[in-house]
Design a protein around this motif. Structure first.
Motif, PDB file in Angstrom:
ATOM      1  N   GLU A 151      16.076 -16.038 -27.112  1.00  0.00           N
ATOM      2  CA  GLU A 151      15.373 -16.693 -28.218  1.00  0.00           C
ATOM      3  C   GLU A 151      15.118 -18.170 -27.938  1.00  0.00           C
ATOM      4  O   GLU A 151      14.056 -18.696 -28.240  1.00  0.00           O
ATOM      5  CB  GLU A 151      16.179 -16.572 -29.524  1.00  0.00           C
ATOM      6  CG  GLU A 151      16.238 -15.176 -30.103  1.00  0.00           C
ATOM      7  CD  GLU A 151      14.946 -14.768 -30.808  1.00  0.00           C
ATOM      8  OE1 GLU A 151      14.091 -15.641 -31.030  1.00  0.00           O
ATOM      9  OE2 GLU A 151      14.815 -13.572 -31.104  1.00  0.00           O
ATOM     10  N   LYS A 169      12.727 -17.433 -20.337  1.00  0.00           N
ATOM     11  CA  LYS A 169      13.169 -16.115 -20.798  1.00  0.00           C
ATOM     12  C   LYS A 169      13.193 -15.115 -19.655  1.00  0.00           C
ATOM     13  O   LYS A 169      13.796 -14.056 -19.763  1.00  0.00           O
ATOM     14  CB  LYS A 169      12.232 -15.614 -21.885  1.00  0.00           C
ATOM     15  CG  LYS A 169      12.547 -16.256 -23.210  1.00  0.00           C
ATOM     16  CD  LYS A 169      11.530 -15.948 -24.259  1.00  0.00           C
ATOM     17  CE  LYS A 169      11.896 -16.693 -25.520  1.00  0.00           C
ATOM     18  NZ  LYS A 169      10.834 -16.723 -26.502  1.00  0.00           N
ATOM     19  N   VAL A 338      25.437  -2.483 -20.869  1.00  0.00           N
ATOM     20  CA  VAL A 338      24.338  -1.561 -21.131  1.00  0.00           C
ATOM     21  C   VAL A 338      23.627  -1.915 -22.442  1.00  0.00           C
ATOM     22  O   VAL A 338      22.431  -1.677 -22.610  1.00  0.00           O
ATOM     23  CB  VAL A 338      24.867  -0.098 -21.144  1.00  0.00           C
ATOM     24  CG1 VAL A 338      25.780   0.144 -22.313  1.00  0.00           C
ATOM     25  CG2 VAL A 338      23.730   0.881 -21.149  1.00  0.00           C
ATOM     26  N   GLY A 341      20.881  -4.412 -21.623  1.00  0.00           N
ATOM     27  CA  GLY A 341      19.886  -4.101 -20.607  1.00  0.00           C
ATOM     28  C   GLY A 341      20.223  -4.502 -19.198  1.00  0.00           C
ATOM     29  O   GLY A 341      19.334  -4.590 -18.354  1.00  0.00           O
TER      30      GLY A 341
ATOM     31  N   LYS B 137      -1.620 -12.879 -27.152  1.00  0.00           N
ATOM     32  CA  LYS B 137      -1.838 -14.139 -26.438  1.00  0.00           C
ATOM     33  C   LYS B 137      -1.663 -13.999 -24.928  1.00  0.00           C
ATOM     34  O   LYS B 137      -2.040 -14.906 -24.178  1.00  0.00           O
ATOM     35  CB  LYS B 137      -0.932 -15.239 -26.999  1.00  0.00           C
ATOM     36  CG  LYS B 137       0.537 -15.004 -26.741  1.00  0.00           C
ATOM     37  CD  LYS B 137       1.349 -16.199 -27.189  1.00  0.00           C
ATOM     38  CE  LYS B 137       2.762 -16.012 -26.769  1.00  0.00           C
ATOM     39  NZ  LYS B 137       3.881 -16.273 -27.246  1.00  0.00           N
ATOM     40  N   SER B 138      -1.105 -12.883 -24.445  1.00  0.00           N
ATOM     41  CA  SER B 138      -0.991 -12.718 -22.996  1.00  0.00           C
ATOM     42  C   SER B 138      -2.348 -12.402 -22.371  1.00  0.00           C
ATOM     43  O   SER B 138      -2.515 -12.500 -21.168  1.00  0.00           O
ATOM     44  CB  SER B 138      -0.018 -11.588 -22.676  1.00  0.00           C
ATOM     45  OG  SER B 138      -0.614 -10.335 -22.961  1.00  0.00           O
ATOM     46  N   VAL B 177      13.285  -3.398 -17.630  1.00  0.00           N
ATOM     47  CA  VAL B 177      14.547  -3.885 -18.195  1.00  0.00           C
ATOM     48  C   VAL B 177      14.968  -2.815 -19.191  1.00  0.00           C
ATOM     49  O   VAL B 177      14.293  -2.589 -20.194  1.00  0.00           O
ATOM     50  CB  VAL B 177      14.379  -5.244 -18.891  1.00  0.00           C
ATOM     51  CG1 VAL B 177      15.734  -5.762 -19.358  1.00  0.00           C
ATOM     52  CG2 VAL B 177      13.733  -6.232 -17.948  1.00  0.00           C
ATOM     53  N   PHE B 179      17.258  -0.734 -21.830  1.00  0.00           N
ATOM     54  CA  PHE B 179      18.227  -0.901 -22.907  1.00  0.00           C
ATOM     55  C   PHE B 179      18.675   0.446 -23.421  1.00  0.00           C
ATOM     56  O   PHE B 179      17.926   1.411 -23.391  1.00  0.00           O
ATOM     57  CB  PHE B 179      17.612  -1.703 -24.065  1.00  0.00           C
ATOM     58  CG  PHE B 179      17.273  -3.107 -23.683  1.00  0.00           C
ATOM     59  CD1 PHE B 179      18.170  -4.130 -23.883  1.00  0.00           C
ATOM     60  CD2 PHE B 179      16.052  -3.389 -23.104  1.00  0.00           C
ATOM     61  CE1 PHE B 179      17.857  -5.425 -23.523  1.00  0.00           C
ATOM     62  CE2 PHE B 179      15.736  -4.685 -22.733  1.00  0.00           C
ATOM     63  CZ  PHE B 179      16.641  -5.701 -22.950  1.00  0.00           C
ATOM     64  N   ALA B 188      14.285  -7.363 -27.501  1.00  0.00           N
ATOM     65  CA  ALA B 188      14.081  -8.174 -26.301  1.00  0.00           C
ATOM     66  C   ALA B 188      12.589  -8.421 -26.067  1.00  0.00           C
ATOM     67  O   ALA B 188      12.181  -9.516 -25.674  1.00  0.00           O
ATOM     68  CB  ALA B 188      14.690  -7.476 -25.095  1.00  0.00           C
ATOM     69  N   ALA B 191      11.374 -10.953 -28.526  1.00  0.00           N
ATOM     70  CA  ALA B 191      11.918 -12.280 -28.209  1.00  0.00           C
ATOM     71  C   ALA B 191      11.193 -12.893 -27.015  1.00  0.00           C
ATOM     72  O   ALA B 191      11.370 -14.073 -26.720  1.00  0.00           O
ATOM     73  CB  ALA B 191      13.411 -12.166 -27.920  1.00  0.00           C
ATOM     74  N   GLY B 192      10.415 -12.092 -26.325  1.00  0.00           N
ATOM     75  CA  GLY B 192       9.651 -12.625 -25.196  1.00  0.00           C
ATOM     76  C   GLY B 192      10.306 -12.406 -23.854  1.00  0.00           C
ATOM     77  O   GLY B 192       9.901 -12.966 -22.849  1.00  0.00           O
ATOM     78  N   ARG B 193      11.338 -11.548 -23.807  1.00  0.00           N
ATOM     79  CA  ARG B 193      12.009 -11.296 -22.532  1.00  0.00           C
ATOM     80  C   ARG B 193      11.083 -10.546 -21.572  1.00  0.00           C
ATOM     81  O   ARG B 193      11.120 -10.764 -20.376  1.00  0.00           O
ATOM     82  CB  ARG B 193      13.280 -10.490 -22.781  1.00  0.00           C
ATOM     83  CG  ARG B 193      13.912  -9.870 -21.549  1.00  0.00           C
ATOM     84  CD  ARG B 193      14.399 -10.933 -20.578  1.00  0.00           C
ATOM     85  NE  ARG B 193      14.943 -10.338 -19.355  1.00  0.00           N
ATOM     86  CZ  ARG B 193      14.314 -10.325 -18.186  1.00  0.00           C
ATOM     87  NH1 ARG B 193      13.103 -10.835 -18.083  1.00  0.00           N
ATOM     88  NH2 ARG B 193      14.879  -9.798 -17.129  1.00  0.00           N
TER      89      ARG B 193
END
Lengths: 393, 343
Positions: A151, A169, A338, A341, B137-138, B177, B179, B188, B191-193
């Motif tokens: 964040e 990030k 886990v 991620g 926006k990407s 990634v 999860f 995630a 949040a922009g990950r």
């Protein structure tokens, strides 16, 4: 007196009156019961699975995995077999566990020693830290760190930049050396340096015993290892190719990177475990009687000699056994990764489990991995404990 | 297996088999359901439009309605369902172990799952495909622009493998990634990950609608990279229950085709159309063959409506998800929903 209470020579008595014999029978029965229950469970599972048409066996490990992993430690590709995917997971688990153990020990020791500081602020901070971090569940802490990382850090498109190091990030990206054959020489040089240190220490000890003169046991060995590495670098033809990260369209590209998942797991585990280690260290130091330190001073030892030669060896006897527990906890807690991620062995196993449906096998692999690493840790720590323990002759 | 054990037992079973011809044999699952008075249904822990519980604990969604229809057909009451929310990893084990009677949890039909899990796929209730969601926006317009980028994904699904296949086929080197929980994966992404989030297109719509702070800031790329036929699964070894689940779904689709709705189902019983008469058990007793009673389909339609109504209510253009009917339209309206005839 001690001589007179010598026991009569043992005679084997194979009758029910003999306690030893009864004990053996009970033990054999208990063992048989455990084996029978285990066999019953295993055969029941196998029979039920077969009856329901569920395929079982470990043969799937040789089939191509077919899924990618975000952070492969070595050249892994989705066409590689399942066992290699598991190997990547185990590697990721070990990477975070080993680094975590080293860092947690450092941080924890500092905090533990800090509890004895004459500075009230340092003392108070260490106390507050321990109480805060050991009383919040580690999963919550991991989630919190991950949330903070994802964040608060800027988007991957506009990272914070210091020189060629980027933080966003997308993680921490930094220039990394491009691996080439020349680095083999560097590794060889470092190994040679380590060997040199071993000889140096022997020589220094002999010198100390002969003349009483102390040689540096930190700076000189460090210098020897570095010199070995540098020599190896020259011998390897001075490879100096670097992967420099650059700002791409959507993210920072190239270079070496630590992902936010890895950073959050490492940070969470280290800070959590450090709180426990701090208490272990504090207990260890407090267990050494004050007289020991006074005696060392009376002998004219310096502060650092007092710590190294008198206090620490005695404190270690108290510290090492509970420290082993903390190391094991850290390793096992890494399975919580886990949730945020990080592709550790549990995460890979989950994926494999779902692709193949081999639930029993995948869970067995996870158990075997943690059992093996934990037993290896215990073995090493027990060896170290035996070394540090009082030699009773 | 049983017959080889004792000839006597085999003989008894043969007699039972003969009796079964006259009184459609009910399988063990149906017996259990009737005895306990409830259908135990495994659903998603929370996927808007497919299965989610409100604050009062009432479940709704397309997958949920399938179970309600089953309960209505079998027990006569759509509320006699015990909901068991399951995550992706738990779902097959829950069905294999007999904890649930039917798994209605946006599960993709694949060969491996059908052939190696000891489970049966029943019928497709939603034709889906895997897609990508990216921030507006990407400025990404095509999934192939994701070269070398991170993509958030939930573990334990076919999604991971599809993503890898797509990445490999197009030489993109996408970094997944992974999860464990869908909430963590979407969290995630928001949040922009990750540059993108991937799952079935219906799931993307659900996530965008439910979890995005501002749904307009995210766009679902039109390109789908896989076929994802979703539908309920049952355990192997009970063919009667397998048939019931299959035919309740077919019945709901057929009801739409012949215009039987939640509203008009009672009037339709006096319809002169022989197909409608068969579906509603007016002329032929189709329920008897399944081990149910005459009005099985009428009750199911009355409880949740026909397939089209279920779709509209939960995921269709008027619902918050606003998914187009597309491939899920009836076969005679350009879609893939084709039910074998109820007769």
């Amino acid at each position: 007196m001690a001589e007179s209470v010598r026991q009569p020579p043992k005679k084997r008595d194979w009758s029910w009156r003999s306690q030893a014999f009864r004990g053996l029978v009970y033990q054999a029965l208990a063992l048989a019961a455990v084996i029978a229950i285990g066999w019953w469970l295993a055969s029941n599972t196998a029979a039920n699975m077969q009856a329901r048409g569920i395929k079982s066996g470990f043969d799937f490990l040789l089939q191509p995995a077919g899924f990618d992993i975000g952070e492969p430690l070595f050249g892994y590709d989705s066409s590689h077999p399942y066992w290699q995917a598991f190997a990547v997971g185990v590697g990721n688990t070990l990477r975070v566990a080993i680094l975590g153990i080293v860092l947690a020990t450092l941080v924890g020791t500092l905090l533990g020693v800090g509890r004895f500081s004459r500075n009230a602020l340092v003392r108070g901070f260490c106390y507050g830290y321990v109480e805060l971090f050991r009383n919040v569940p580690v999963l919550v802490q991991l989630l919190m760190w991950y949330l903070l990382v994802t964040e608060l850090l800027p988007d991957s498109t506009e990272p914070w930049q210091i020189g060629n190091v980027f933080l966003s990030k997308g993680g921490l990206t930094y220039p990394g050396p491009v691996w080439s054959a020349g680095f083999g020489w560097v590794v060889a040089g470092l190994a040679l340096g380590a060997l040199g240190v071993w000889f140096y220490r022997r020589w220094a000890r002999a010198q100390f015993d002969a003349t009483g003169r102390e040689r540096s046991l930190f700076w000189v060995p460090l210098g020897i290892v570095i010199a070995g590495g540098v020599l190896g670098w020259f011998a390897g033809g001075m490879p100096n190719e670097w992967k420099i990260p650059v700002k791409g369209e959507f993210a920072v590209e190239g270079g070496s990177a630590l992902t936010p998942e890895f950073l959050a797991v490492l940070l969470g585990l280290v800070l959590y475990t450090a709180a426990f280690i701090a208490e272990v260290v504090r207990a260890g130091i407090q267990s050494v009687p004050r007289g020991q330190s006074e005696a060392a001073q009376a002998l004219g030892l310096s502060r650092s000699q007092e710590m190294r030669q008198v206090l620490l060896p005695q404190a270690l006897r108290v510290i090492i056994p509970p420290m082993t527990n903390q190391y094991l906890n850290l390793t096992k807690n890494s399975s919580l990764a886990v949730a945020i991620g990080y592709p550790d062995v549990v995460s890979i196993s989950n994926t494999a489990l779902n692709q193949t449906g081999r639930a029993v096998e995948c869970i067995a692999i996870i158990m075997a991995v943690y059992l093996t690493t934990s037993l290896a840790t215990s073995l090493f720590m027990n060896w170290y404990n035996a070394r540090a323990a009082i030699k009773e002759r | 297996m049983l017959s080889s054990r004792t000839p006597k037992l085999a003989g008894l079973m043969a007699i039972a088999g003969l009796l079964a011809i006259s009184t459609a044999h009910a399988g063990p699952v149906l017996d259990k359901i009737k005895k306990n008075g409830q259908v135990v249904c495994g659903v998603n822990t929370g996927l808007a439009g497919f299965s989610q519980a409100d604050s009062a604990g009432n479940w709704s969604g397309l997958d949920v309605d399938v179970c309600k229809a089953l309960a209505a057909a079998v027990l006569g009451d759509a509320n006699k369902v015990k909901w068991v929310p399951l995550n992706a990893q738990q779902r097959f084990a829950a069905l294999q172990s007999g904890e649930i009677d039917v798994l209605s949890r946006n599960t993709t039909f694949t060969l491996t799952r059908d052939a190696s899990l000891g489970l049966h796929m029943t019928a497709v209730t939603y034709y889906d495909g895997q897609g990508f969601m990216v921030p507006v926006k990407s400025k990404i317009k095509d999934a192939k622009q994701l070269k070398g980028q991170t993509v958030c994904v939930q573990s334990g699904t076919t999604t991971e493998k599809n993503l890898t296949d797509f990445s490999k086929a197009n030489n993109l080197g996408i970094k997944p990634v992974v999860f464990e929980k869908v909430e963590a994966a979407t969290g995630a992404y928001f949040a922009g990950r990750c540059v993108a989030y991937t799952t079935d297109a219906s799931g993307l719509a659900s996530v965008r609608n439910k979890e995005a702070k501002n749904p307009d800031e995210h766009v679902i790329l039109p390109q789908l990279i896989s076929k994802e036929p979703l539908g309920p699964m049952v355990r192997r070894g009970d063919d009667e229950w397998f048939a019931i689940v299959k035919w309740v779904i077919y019945g709901l689709v057929e009801a739409e085709e012949y215009g039987i709705t939640q509203e008009n189902v009672d009037q339709m019983k006096s319809s002169q159309d022989p197909v409608v008469q068969r579906i509603l058990g007016v002329s032929e007793d189709t329920g008897k063959l399944l081990g149910l009673d005459r009005d099985w389909m009428g009750r199911a339609i009355k409880a949740v409506g026909n397939y089209g109504e279920i779709f509209e209510r939960n995921v269709g253009p008027k619902s918050p998800l606003k998914l187009p009917r597309g491939a899920n339209n009836l076969w005679n309206k350009g879609g893939l929903m084709y039910a074998p005839p109820v007769r």
